[in-house]
Design a protein around this motif. Structure first.
Motif, short mmCIF file in Angstrom:
data_model
loop_
_atom_site.label_atom_id
_atom_site.label_comp_id
_atom_site.label_asym_id
_atom_site.label_seq_id
_atom_site.Cartn_x
_atom_site.Cartn_y
_atom_site.Cartn_z
N CYS A 109 0.11 4.14 0.36
CA CYS A 109 -0.33 5.10 1.37
C CYS A 109 0.29 4.81 2.74
N ASP A 110 0.90 3.64 2.87
CA ASP A 110 1.49 3.19 4.14
C ASP A 110 2.94 3.67 4.21
N ASP A 147 0.86 -1.19 0.00
CA ASP A 147 0.00 0.00 0.00
C ASP A 147 0.89 1.23 0.00
N GLN A 197 5.17 3.08 6.43
CA GLN A 197 6.09 2.01 6.82
C GLN A 197 6.49 1.16 5.62
#
Length: 216
Positions: free
Chosen positions: A114-115, A112, A117
């Motif tokens: 958007c993540d 993702d 990490q």
């Protein structure tokens, strides 16, 4: 490869069987995809280059880059079904004399963008990034700009992306804020959006999009 031949090649790559609205999944048409790849080639941004396809979906752009001689292509997508379809599409690209796929230079991972990490672990940088990001017109406002910023962050040389023409002023302003070296709108195209979801009332709809090349 001539433009018409490239279009025919991309046309044979199967698109989403059951597109998911939460990810704004729409196929990159073979007509637009061929022009994107043809333009990238004209800037010497495919052959012998390391390329990241952000949101690879079923793979038309990433597979096209691998087929046209990229040294390495990595495709990222959040959707495991799309990645499975992309892997199946890769397996069909074969030499007449071989049983195995020709595309030994393409890998796929689920993630993702958007993540933060996940993106921090993506420590490999790529010479070129290519994408057809979600437009952010449903429940994902601003995701188009997040895709673009992630691409700019990881690219060493250039980024190629499609965005709605109506967002042009905003994108140019953000690119200035991000202090990129150069922004070019290579073409204004019509994205043929087919009737893909139950809320679509028309058989198809043309959306005006800009095709960007951003130089780092």
């Amino acid at each position: 490869m001539k433009l018409k031949e490239l279009e025919m090649f991309l046309q044979d790559i199967e698109g989403f069987r059951q597109p998911k609205i939460q990810y704004e999944q729409y196929n990159t048409g073979h007509h637009i995809g061929a022009r994107m790849l043809f333009s990238m080639n004209s800037f010497d941004d495919i052959e012998h280059k390391s390329i990241l396809d952000l949101g690879i979906g079923c793979g038309r752009l990433g597979i096209g880059c691998a087929f046209l001689g990229a040294s390495y292509v990595l495709g990222i997508d959040i959707d495991s079904d799309a990645l499975a379809q992309c892997a199946e599409n890769c397996s069909t690209i074969r030499d007449d004399s071989e049983d195995e796929s020709m595309l030994t230079n393409l890998d796929l991972i689920q993630g993702d963008i958007c993540d933060d990490q996940f993106c921090s672990k993506l420590n490999q940088r790529f010479q070129v990034v290519v994408m057809n990001p979600p437009f952010g017109t449903k429940n994902n406002k601003g995701i188009d700009m997040l895709f673009l910023k992630r691409g700019i962050d990881v690219a060493l040389e250039s980024v190629y992306s499609l965005h709605k023409t109506s967002t042009r002023e905003h994108i140019l302003k953000k690119c200035a804020d991000w202090r990129v070296k150069k922004v070019e709108i290579l073409a204004q195209l019509r994205y043929d959006l087919p009737n893909s979801y139950v809320f679509h009332k028309k058989r198809s709809k043309d959306i005006e999009v800009d095709f960007y090349r951003i130089e780092k």
